[in-house]
Design a protein around this motif. Structure first.
Motif, mmCIF file in Angstrom:
data_model
loop_
_atom_site.group_PDB
_atom_site.id
_atom_site.type_symbol
_atom_site.label_atom_id
_atom_site.label_comp_id
_atom_site.label_asym_id
_atom_site.label_seq_id
_atom_site.Cartn_x
_atom_site.Cartn_y
_atom_site.Cartn_z
ATOM 1 N N VAL A 1 4.146 3.643 8.818
ATOM 2 C CA VAL A 1 4.589 5.036 8.896
ATOM 3 C C VAL A 1 4.405 5.466 7.321
ATOM 4 O O VAL A 1 4.923 4.663 6.215
ATOM 5 N N GLN A 2 4.084 6.623 7.211
ATOM 6 C CA GLN A 2 3.687 7.259 5.788
ATOM 7 C C GLN A 2 5.227 8.269 5.820
ATOM 8 O O GLN A 2 5.014 9.308 6.560
ATOM 9 N N ILE B 1 -0.563 4.824 -1.135
ATOM 10 C CA ILE B 1 0.148 5.890 -1.327
ATOM 11 C C ILE B 1 0.987 5.586 -2.454
ATOM 12 O O ILE B 1 1.472 4.431 -2.805
ATOM 13 N N GLU B 2 0.704 6.431 -3.305
ATOM 14 C CA GLU B 2 1.681 6.624 -4.740
ATOM 15 C C GLU B 2 3.036 7.042 -4.752
ATOM 16 O O GLU B 2 3.067 7.814 -4.278
ATOM 17 N N HIS B 3 3.767 6.060 -5.022
ATOM 18 C CA HIS B 3 5.473 6.593 -5.111
ATOM 19 C C HIS B 3 6.014 6.837 -6.307
ATOM 20 O O HIS B 3 5.381 6.330 -7.250
ATOM 21 N N LEU C 1 0.978 -1.169 0.100
ATOM 22 C CA LEU C 1 -0.067 -0.096 -0.153
ATOM 23 C C LEU C 1 0.853 1.369 0.003
ATOM 24 O O LEU C 1 0.321 2.328 -0.010
ATOM 25 N N GLY C 2 2.096 1.152 0.070
ATOM 26 C CA GLY C 2 2.984 2.341 0.015
ATOM 27 C C GLY C 2 3.565 2.883 1.093
ATOM 28 O O GLY C 2 4.214 3.915 1.295
ATOM 29 N N TRP C 3 3.058 2.197 2.384
ATOM 30 C CA TRP C 3 3.466 2.489 3.654
ATOM 31 C C TRP C 3 4.952 1.871 4.026
ATOM 32 O O TRP C 3 5.118 0.682 3.676
ATOM 33 N N ASN C 4 5.596 2.425 5.028
ATOM 34 C CA ASN C 4 6.880 2.090 5.445
ATOM 35 C C ASN C 4 6.461 1.285 6.646
ATOM 36 O O ASN C 4 5.343 1.445 7.548
#
Length: 158
Positions: free
Chosen positions: A42-43, A156-158, A24-27
Motif C-alpha cells: 500500500v502507498q 516513495i520518498e518519506h 521502496l517506501g511502500w507499506n
C-alpha cells in the motif's frame, strides 16, 4: 524437501520480498486469510493498493546457471480483478536469494496462453525459470525484463 521446510522457505521468501517493498517506501501487510494474495502493498498517502503473490523455490544447479520450479493455480491466474496480482518468483540459491522476477498477472497469463510458457497439469501451471548471467528464461522465452521490475512500485520518498 519436507513440507515443514517448504513452509519455512515460503515464509522466508515472503519476508524477503516484503523488506524490498518497505525499502521502496511502500507499506506491507499479510492478509489474515490467504485466498490468493500473500502480501498487500500500500502507498499510504493515497491508498494505492497492490496485491502480491510470492512464489519461492530452492534452486537446481546447472553448469553455468540455476533454475527454480514454481506452481501457480490456473484458476487464480485466470481470475483477474480490477486490481491484478503481481507474481514474484524468487529462488534460494547458494544460501542467497536470486533477484526476483516480478510480473503482473495479466502479463503472465498472456505468456501462458499465447506463448506456451509453463506446463499445465491438474489445475496448476508449472513454471521453470532458468537464471544465467543476469538473465531469466521460462519455456525458452526471455523474462529478463521482469527481473527486479518494480515499475508498478515506484520509490516513495518519506
Amino acid at each position: 524437501m519436507t513440507k515443514k521446510f517448504n513452509q519455512y522457505l515460503g515464509k522466508a521468501g515472503h519476508l524477503a520480498i516484503m523488506s524490498e517493498f518497505l525499502m521502496l517506501g511502500w507499506n506491507v501487510a499479510i492478509p489474515e486469510v490467504d485466498i490468493g494474495d500473500d502480501i498487500f502493498v500500500v502507498q499510504d498517502d493515497n491508498g494505492t493498493l497492490r496485491r502480491v503473490q510470492v512464489k519461492t523455490s530452492t534452486s537446481t544447479s546447472r553448469k553455468d546457471s540455476f533454475s527454480g520450479q514454481f506452481n501457480v493455480s490456473v484458476k487464480n491466474l485466470q481470475n483477474i480483478s480490477n486490481i491484478p496480482v503481481h507474481y514474484v518468483f524468487i529462488v534460494r540459491h547458494n544460501d542467497e536469494w536470486s533477484k526476483p522476477v516480478i510480473i503482473r498477472q495479466d502479463y503472465l497469463l498472456n505468456h501462458f496462453e499465447n506463448e506456451n510458457v509453463g506446463s499445465e497439469s491438474k489445475g496448476n501451471i508449472t513454471f521453470y525459470f532458468s537464471f544465467s548471467k543476469g538473465k531469466a528464461e521460462c519455456s525458452g522465452q526471455d523474462f529478463t525484463r521482469y527481473i527486479k521490475d518494480y515499475t508498478d512500485f515506484p520509490k516513495i520518498e518519506h
